[in-house]
Design a protein around this motif. Structure first.
Motif, mmCIF file in Angstrom:
data_model
loop_
_atom_site.group_PDB
_atom_site.id
_atom_site.type_symbol
_atom_site.label_atom_id
_atom_site.label_comp_id
_atom_site.label_asym_id
_atom_site.label_seq_id
_atom_site.Cartn_x
_atom_site.Cartn_y
_atom_site.Cartn_z
ATOM 1 N N LEU A 104 0.822 -1.212 0.000
ATOM 2 C CA LEU A 104 0.000 0.000 0.000
ATOM 3 C C LEU A 104 0.854 1.259 0.000
ATOM 4 O O LEU A 104 0.453 2.296 -0.521
ATOM 5 C CB LEU A 104 -0.924 0.022 1.223
ATOM 6 N N LEU A 105 2.037 1.143 0.606
ATOM 7 C CA LEU A 105 2.958 2.282 0.590
ATOM 8 C C LEU A 105 3.391 2.561 -0.857
ATOM 9 O O LEU A 105 3.402 3.708 -1.309
ATOM 10 C CB LEU A 105 4.172 1.985 1.488
ATOM 11 N N ASP A 192 13.032 14.260 -5.546
ATOM 12 C CA ASP A 192 11.640 14.682 -5.601
ATOM 13 C C ASP A 192 10.768 13.948 -4.583
ATOM 14 O O ASP A 192 9.868 14.517 -3.999
ATOM 15 C CB ASP A 192 11.066 14.414 -7.002
ATOM 16 N N ILE A 193 11.024 12.634 -4.448
ATOM 17 C CA ILE A 193 10.170 11.824 -3.574
ATOM 18 C C ILE A 193 11.029 11.004 -2.613
ATOM 19 O O ILE A 193 11.988 10.351 -3.029
ATOM 20 C CB ILE A 193 9.296 10.846 -4.405
ATOM 21 N N LEU A 194 10.665 11.061 -1.344
ATOM 22 C CA LEU A 194 11.307 10.214 -0.344
ATOM 23 C C LEU A 194 10.289 9.188 0.129
ATOM 24 O O LEU A 194 9.197 9.544 0.572
ATOM 25 C CB LEU A 194 11.769 11.076 0.850
ATOM 26 N N VAL A 195 10.643 7.905 0.000
ATOM 27 C CA VAL A 195 9.770 6.851 0.519
ATOM 28 C C VAL A 195 10.585 6.018 1.492
ATOM 29 O O VAL A 195 11.773 5.765 1.262
ATOM 30 C CB VAL A 195 9.159 5.983 -0.619
ATOM 31 N N SER A 196 9.953 5.651 2.602
ATOM 32 C CA SER A 196 10.689 4.842 3.570
ATOM 33 C C SER A 196 9.756 4.018 4.449
ATOM 34 O O SER A 196 8.724 4.503 4.901
ATOM 35 C CB SER A 196 11.546 5.749 4.467
ATOM 36 N N ASN A 197 10.150 2.760 4.651
ATOM 37 C CA ASN A 197 9.552 1.915 5.678
ATOM 38 C C ASN A 197 10.675 1.662 6.673
ATOM 39 O O ASN A 197 11.340 0.638 6.630
ATOM 40 C CB ASN A 197 9.052 0.607 5.069
ATOM 41 N N GLN A 247 9.779 16.838 -2.323
ATOM 42 C CA GLN A 247 8.509 17.545 -2.155
ATOM 43 C C GLN A 247 7.450 16.607 -1.611
ATOM 44 O O GLN A 247 6.514 17.024 -0.949
ATOM 45 C CB GLN A 247 8.060 18.092 -3.506
ATOM 46 N N LEU A 248 7.612 15.327 -1.938
ATOM 47 C CA LEU A 248 6.666 14.325 -1.444
ATOM 48 C C LEU A 248 7.416 13.354 -0.524
ATOM 49 O O LEU A 248 8.459 12.821 -0.908
ATOM 50 C CB LEU A 248 6.062 13.574 -2.632
ATOM 51 N N VAL A 249 6.865 13.158 0.670
ATOM 52 C CA VAL A 249 7.456 12.226 1.632
ATOM 53 C C VAL A 249 6.397 11.190 1.982
ATOM 54 O O VAL A 249 5.277 11.551 2.365
ATOM 55 C CB VAL A 249 7.899 12.968 2.924
ATOM 56 N N CYS A 250 6.710 9.907 1.803
ATOM 57 C CA CYS A 250 5.756 8.835 2.143
ATOM 58 C C CYS A 250 6.427 7.863 3.106
ATOM 59 O O CYS A 250 7.378 7.173 2.742
ATOM 60 C CB CYS A 250 5.324 8.079 0.896
ATOM 61 N N PHE A 251 5.915 7.828 4.327
ATOM 62 C CA PHE A 251 6.471 6.947 5.350
ATOM 63 C C PHE A 251 5.474 5.846 5.692
ATOM 64 O O PHE A 251 4.283 6.134 5.870
ATOM 65 C CB PHE A 251 6.718 7.711 6.656
ATOM 66 N N GLU A 252 5.961 4.611 5.851
ATOM 67 C CA GLU A 252 5.151 3.611 6.549
ATOM 68 C C GLU A 252 5.333 3.863 8.040
ATOM 69 O O GLU A 252 6.412 4.270 8.479
ATOM 70 C CB GLU A 252 5.586 2.176 6.188
ATOM 71 N N ALA A 279 -6.723 -3.125 7.095
ATOM 72 C CA ALA A 279 -7.343 -3.455 8.376
ATOM 73 C C ALA A 279 -7.913 -2.197 9.037
ATOM 74 O O ALA A 279 -8.428 -2.262 10.149
ATOM 75 C CB ALA A 279 -6.315 -4.117 9.292
ATOM 76 N N GLY A 280 -7.784 -1.057 8.348
ATOM 77 C CA GLY A 280 -8.314 0.191 8.907
ATOM 78 C C GLY A 280 -7.376 0.856 9.904
ATOM 79 O O GLY A 280 -7.746 1.808 10.586
ATOM 80 N N LEU A 281 -6.128 0.348 10.002
ATOM 81 C CA LEU A 281 -5.171 0.922 10.952
ATOM 82 C C LEU A 281 -4.323 1.987 10.257
ATOM 83 O O LEU A 281 -3.980 1.836 9.071
ATOM 84 C CB LEU A 281 -4.242 -0.181 11.481
ATOM 85 N N ASP A 282 -3.961 3.020 11.008
ATOM 86 C CA ASP A 282 -3.056 4.023 10.452
ATOM 87 C C ASP A 282 -1.774 3.316 10.023
ATOM 88 O O ASP A 282 -1.182 2.557 10.805
ATOM 89 C CB ASP A 282 -2.710 5.088 11.509
ATOM 90 N N ARG A 283 -1.347 3.518 8.781
ATOM 91 C CA ARG A 283 -0.188 2.762 8.286
ATOM 92 C C ARG A 283 0.784 3.612 7.486
ATOM 93 O O ARG A 283 1.934 3.219 7.283
ATOM 94 C CB ARG A 283 -0.688 1.568 7.429
ATOM 95 N N MET A 284 0.308 4.778 7.020
ATOM 96 C CA MET A 284 1.183 5.626 6.221
ATOM 97 C C MET A 284 0.953 7.081 6.563
ATOM 98 O O MET A 284 -0.170 7.477 6.886
ATOM 99 C CB MET A 284 0.884 5.440 4.725
#
Ligand code: GLN
Length: 292
Positions: A104-105, A192-197, A247-252, A279-284
């Motif tokens: 989903l991330l 431009d984009i940072l993604v991290s789990n 500009q966009l940051v997406c964290f798990e 499951a409806g839990l906050d995840r990102m």
């Protein structure tokens, strides 16, 4: 030479072995999976050959796999792979087993990027790449993006590179070893984009995770310090020091970290969103920080 028992008999014994050792409802399914992987058979072939002799030269390996599983080792480390976003990724104990939540991330990154950028040649960094599941998937889904994958662990980077190689994108990803954003140096301003789990489990909680996770998966990929928020805090501090940059940051995140991570990102972002898993839990948590 064949043992004197059939595949069906071996399967029955394997299931009850896992059952007796606490395997619960999934014992039969897991016995089947381990046997099919060992014998290189799909489901149809496995059941079609039920009455054939079980090959004796595989008996020792099967016993060893069953023993590993019975002592709690994740199936994925035993068979050596896990599916992620419809593709197979090799895993070993140097890397966290990719979770469905993390798909989903990836989805979120793809959607947000679509909505927010008009340019195709985006520079995207995956921090704490582990098996490389996120970076390799993004490289495959978005051939025009420039991917960089960072990990502190050299053995994790080797796994990620092998996965990238297997999927034909090893040369398309820039590989860096080091701590969070540090290895990027001045290049951070080009991202431009940072993604991290990142690791996000509070240190004292790591010991209370189920055995399958606690005793086998790398704590380096799980332990996020006292409150589990250290990696987010340190990444946000680094971002706060640069004018340009992602500009966009997406964290798990962990299910109870939505508010805290949103607050951290709010200090540097114009827009912050907390998103839920299936499951409806906050995840990102997604942060948007348009260039000035
Ligand atoms: N989702 C993982 C778990 O539940 C934790 C992953 C992480 O710390 N990044 O074990």
């Amino acid at each position: 030479m064949e043992t004197g028992y059939t595949i069906q008999e071996a399967y029955r014994r394997a299931s009850s072995f896992l059952q007796e050792r606490g395997g619960g409802e999934s014992a039969a399914f897991e016995a089947e999976l381990l046997m099919r992987r060992l014998l290189g058979m799909d489901r149809t072939r496995f059941f079609a050959r039920f009455s054939e002799p079980f090959p004796q030269d595989r008996a020792g390996e099967l016993a060893a796999w069953l023993e590993r599983r019975a002592s709690g080792e994740p199936l994925q480390y035993i068979v050596g792979d896990q599916e992620f976003y419809g593709r197979v990724f090799r895993v070993n104990p140097a890397v966290l087993i990719p979770r469905p939540e993390t798909e989903l991330l990836v989805e979120t990154v793809l959607q947000e990027a679509e909505q927010r950028f008009s340019n195709d040649a985006l520079s995207v960094v995956d921090v704490g790449t582990g098996s490389g599941a996120i970076a390799v998937t993004l490289a495959l889904e978005k051939p025009t993006w420039h991917l960089t994958a960072i990990d502190l662990s050299l053995s994790a980077l080797k796994v990620a590179q092998a996965n990238a190689e297997a999927h034909g994108v090893r040369e398309k990803i820039c590989w860096l070893q080091g701590d969070l954003l540090a290895p990027l140096g001045a290049e951070l301003s080009q991202v431009d984009i940072l993604v991290s789990n990142p690791p996000y489990i509070p240190s004292r909680t790591v010991q209370t995770l189920e055995k399958q996770v606690r005793a086998f998966e790398p704590h380096l990929a799980l332990d996020g310090g006292d409150d589990g928020l250290d990696p987010y805090r340190r990444m946000v501090e680094t971002l706060a020091r640069v004018e340009a940059g992602p500009q966009l940051v997406c964290f798990e995140i962990g299910a109870d970290q939505g508010e805290a991570v949103a607050a951290l990102l709010a200090s540097i972002c114009q827009e912050v969103l907390v998103k839920q898993d299936l499951a409806g839990l906050d995840r990102m948590v997604v942060g948007w920080r348009p260039a000035v």
